[in-house]
Design a protein around this motif. Structure first.
Motif, mmCIF file in Angstrom:
data_model
loop_
_atom_site.group_PDB
_atom_site.id
_atom_site.type_symbol
_atom_site.label_atom_id
_atom_site.label_comp_id
_atom_site.label_asym_id
_atom_site.label_seq_id
_atom_site.Cartn_x
_atom_site.Cartn_y
_atom_site.Cartn_z
ATOM 1 N N ASN A 171 45.114 -9.755 -52.394
ATOM 2 C CA ASN A 171 45.456 -8.080 -53.206
ATOM 3 C C ASN A 171 44.053 -7.576 -52.105
ATOM 4 N N ASP A 172 44.886 -6.436 -52.088
ATOM 5 C CA ASP A 172 43.363 -5.854 -50.967
ATOM 6 C C ASP A 172 42.284 -5.259 -52.076
ATOM 7 N N SER A 173 42.037 -4.770 -53.653
ATOM 8 C CA SER A 173 40.956 -4.920 -54.143
ATOM 9 C C SER A 173 39.983 -6.028 -53.624
ATOM 10 N N ILE A 174 40.454 -7.180 -53.469
ATOM 11 C CA ILE A 174 39.305 -7.930 -53.084
ATOM 12 C C ILE A 174 39.006 -8.381 -51.768
ATOM 13 N N LEU A 175 39.424 -6.753 -51.019
ATOM 14 C CA LEU A 175 38.920 -6.373 -49.085
ATOM 15 C C LEU A 175 37.799 -5.446 -49.655
ATOM 16 N N HIS A 176 37.860 -4.961 -50.783
ATOM 17 C CA HIS A 176 37.078 -3.498 -51.120
ATOM 18 C C HIS A 176 35.820 -4.217 -51.622
ATOM 19 N N LYS A 177 36.018 -5.418 -52.782
ATOM 20 C CA LYS A 177 35.171 -5.830 -53.805
ATOM 21 C C LYS A 177 33.834 -6.376 -52.249
#
Length: 706
Positions: A459-465
């Motif tokens: 999930n790309d949210s991990i990249l931003h986090k």
């Protein structure tokens, strides 16, 4: 954790269970765990049992409480510890880390390291803050003449650590009369619940003693100073027929102990000792809540805590990963399964808080209770592989909190990005050391953790986090590598000390493991740039493409470029054999499998095993698996050497000073997960287990390693 995240984790766990299973019937989780319930039937100072919730733990003797602590002092001591329970001595001299600086040459410029370990400043900064033993809670039983029974009066011990329910069930005889004790910790509160049943209660011969020590600044197991009675206070601030609240004050540290009971009277025996005398009844129950701040919380009933514990642990075992060896015929299979089950329990009760755990978790102190960030890989990676990523994610938030301090550390030495410390307490401040401050292998960990979570969730949210953590770390990795103009390459060190801590910082450069890990970190950070559609960092790319090769001589990998006689001089064949890690821990595709196979076999032939540590054996097993040697992988896991010992309670024993070692337990879980489910580019089922007909295993919910 939000309800949406819990639903996502459940669905993901369910999907993994049904996609990774070997095709046989579903694993019976209840039977799997119950095959390995630890039992004590005799006195054993190395087999106390512990209950906990990951943030708080209570370690008990055979009575289910901490009744005979002296017997356990030379084995595994009995403590009550939490993630928030820290204390510092008064700092009369306002010591600063700068007071311990020594300067080392880094290619023509001097950079500071907090390496003057022998100074007064270093002594204070290393020992403070230190983790507290919050209390000793013991069962007192009296003879007819009011004298206390001794340990020699105890007969017919039968104690079960019911890890399926999270309840320790103890029974024993005193003068032919049975005593039954149940002990649990609430899964959400730092609360102990105890139920005692015995005819001795009717005879007014049972009491509970609460004792409180000062914080210890000794290195080692002892988390308690029982001699400094005038340096702290234990004050009853509330008392009625069912509740007592004791305020503990140790210099600037305060915490509160709330005791709930019925049918007993509390008396203060001495300045820091209280006795709860039990009135006649069929059984006696009490709860104890430990809290950093005074709580107005109504404590749950005993049965509420026991039921909450049962629900929590049933859910723990029935979700996430599992491996079943019950159909295996290899003689090591059952013992390996026991080690796995108990390691999963021990790491869950010791490593579930918001900070990385110390090497002895919440059982007792090792390095003043502080945690070692280079050990975080061995403590935390396995949680994600076994379908419990939240155990790692909690710590990632802490890494984000100390990121400004890590950036300051890097800038102080003239580097870019963030340089994470080694030996720390919750504040993230480095501890002075003649060794620890020179270690660098903790630096790429944060990139590995972030990538592991990304591969888990996709999930790309991990990249931003986590992008700031990843990119700041990559800035340091590239900045620390020095350009060697003569040989047109980047080198690591000096000064540094590798994971294999036998080399001097001023002369060590290009250790094999660190070179490989640097490549992994930079390569992964560049991949994160692509995923986020950001411009590629040209400096990272240049360092990655021109980093020195792994040291090689006579078709064998070497410890470091300053130790190209690794196998010619046995002095090099000790401590961690991390020259094997580039194709074990790390998926370094540049490693020649044939050369690594020869290197592994040479290590097994020549290494000094007395000097190794508990995570070395799983590390070697991981290397053996990646090079297609599953028989060697099993051989490494079952090596009959002292530091590969797993005690009755599941702890990985090292020696008398370090009788438990959680990196060994975590390493075992990581290695077995990898051997069972492989790694990202491997599609073979159970590639780390021999195909000789003896290893008929079932696997559910295990994620492949990177």
């Amino acid at each position: 954790m939000s309800i949406y995240k819990k639903i996502f984790l459940f669905v993901l766990s369910f999907t993994l269970i049904h996609s990774v299973c070997s095709g046989k019937e579903k694993i019976n989780r209840y039977e799997l765990v119950h095959r390995h319930i630890p039992i004590n039937t005799k006195l054993d100072s190395l087999s106390p049992f512990t209950v906990g919730n990951g943030k708080f733990a209570f370690t008990v003797d055979f009575t289910g409480l901490q009744s005979f602590p002296e017997y356990y002092e030379k084995g595994i001591p009995l403590c009550t510890q939490s993630e928030w329970g820290w204390h510092s001595l008064p700092d009369e001299f306002n010591y600063k880390l700068e007071d311990t600086f020594e300067y080392y040459d880094y290619y023509g410029r001097k950079i500071p390291f907090a390496s003057n370990q022998n100074s007064k400043a270093a002594e204070w900064l290393r020992a403070n803050p230190h983790r507290l033993n919050l209390a000793r809670i013991g069962l007192k039983i009296f003879n007819d003449d009011s004298t206390e029974i001794s340990i020699n009066h105890i007969k017919n011990i039968l104690q079960k650590e019911d890890i399926w329910e999270g309840i320790i069930k103890s029974s024993f005889d005193i003068n032919n009369k049975k005593v039954f004790v149940k002990t649990a910790v609430h899964p959400e509160l730092d609360l102990i619940a105890v139920s005692i049943q015995s005819d001795l209660i009717q005879e007014r011969r049972v009491a509970i003693e609460f004792s409180f020590p000062y914080g210890s600044t000794q290195w080692g197991k002892n988390a308690s100073d029982w001699e400094s009675n005038d340096k702290h206070s234990s004050d009853i601030i509330y008392h009625d027929s069912n509740y007592v609240i004791i305020k503990r004050t140790l210099d600037t540290t305060n915490y509160f102990v709330t005791i709930k009971f019925s049918g007993a009277k509390l008396n203060q025996k001495s300045k820091h000792t209280f006795l709860l005398s039990v009135e006649p009844a069929e059984k006696f129950e009490f709860s104890v809540l430990f809290s950093k701040n005074q709580s107005d919380l109504k404590l749950p009933d005993i049965n509420e805590t026991f039921n909450a514990s049962k629900i929590h642990w049933k859910n723990f075992w029935e979700t996430g990963g599992a491996i079943d060896f019950s159909e295996c015929t290899d003689e090591f299979a059952n013992e390996l399964e026991r080690r796995i089950i108990l390691s999963r329990y021990l790491t869950a009760i010791q490593c579930g808080g918001k900070y990385p755990p110390q090497e002895t978790g919440l059982t007792f102190n090792s390095w003043y209770g502080k945690f070692h960030l280079e050990m975080a890989w061995w403590h935390l990676v396995h949680f994600v592989l076994w379908g419990k990523p939240e155990f790692l994610e909690d710590k990632m938030d802490w890494y984000k909190q100390i990121l400004p301090l890590a950036k300051k550390n890097s800038l102080l030495q003239g580097f870019k990005g963030a340089k994470f410390p080694k030996m720390v307490s919750p504040d993230g401040r480095e501890s002075p050391s003649k060794v620890g401050v020179f270690l660098i292998w903790q630096q790429p960990h944060i990139i590995y953790f972030a990538e592991l979570l990304y591969q888990y969730y996709r999930n790309d949210s991990i990249l931003h986090k986590y992008k700031d953590l990843v990119f700041e770390t990559a800035d340091f990795l590239s900045s620390f590598a020095h350009w060697d103009e003569k040989n047109k390459r980047y080198v690591l060190g000096p000064p540094l000390i590798p994971a294999q801590e036998i080399y001097k910082p001023a002369t060590t450069y290009n250790p094999a493991f660190e070179l490989s890990y640097w490549k992994f970190g930079l390569k992964t950070a560049l991949e994160w740039k692509k995923r986020l559609r950001l411009s590629i960092d040209k400096n990272w790319k240049h360092v990655l493409e021109n980093l020195s090769e792994i040291p090689l001589k006579d078709s064998l990998y070497q410890n470091a470029e300053n130790a190209l006689n690794t196998f010619e001089d046995v002095k090099n064949c000790k401590d961690h054999p991390t020259l094997l890690a580039p194709l074990g821990m790390i998926p370094d595709e540049s490693i020649n499998k044939s050369i690594m196979r020869k290197t592994l076999k040479k290590v097994l032939e020549l290494w000094d095993w007395e000097s190794t540590w508990g995570w070395d054996y799983p590390m070697m097993a991981m290397t053996a698996a990646r090079i297609g040697e599953p028989e060697l992988a099993i051989k490494c896991l079952k090596m009959s050497v002292k530091k590969n010992t797993y005690l009755n309670n599941g702890h990985n024993y090292q020696d008398e000073r370090l009788p438990i070692y959680l990196p060994g337990n975590g390493g075992l879980l990581t290695a077995v997960a990898m051997m069972a489910s492989g790694w990202n580019k491997n599609k073979i089922f159970a590639p780390g287990f021999p195909k000789n007909g003896k290893w008929k295993i079932k696997v559910e919910g295990i994620m492949p390693l990177l």
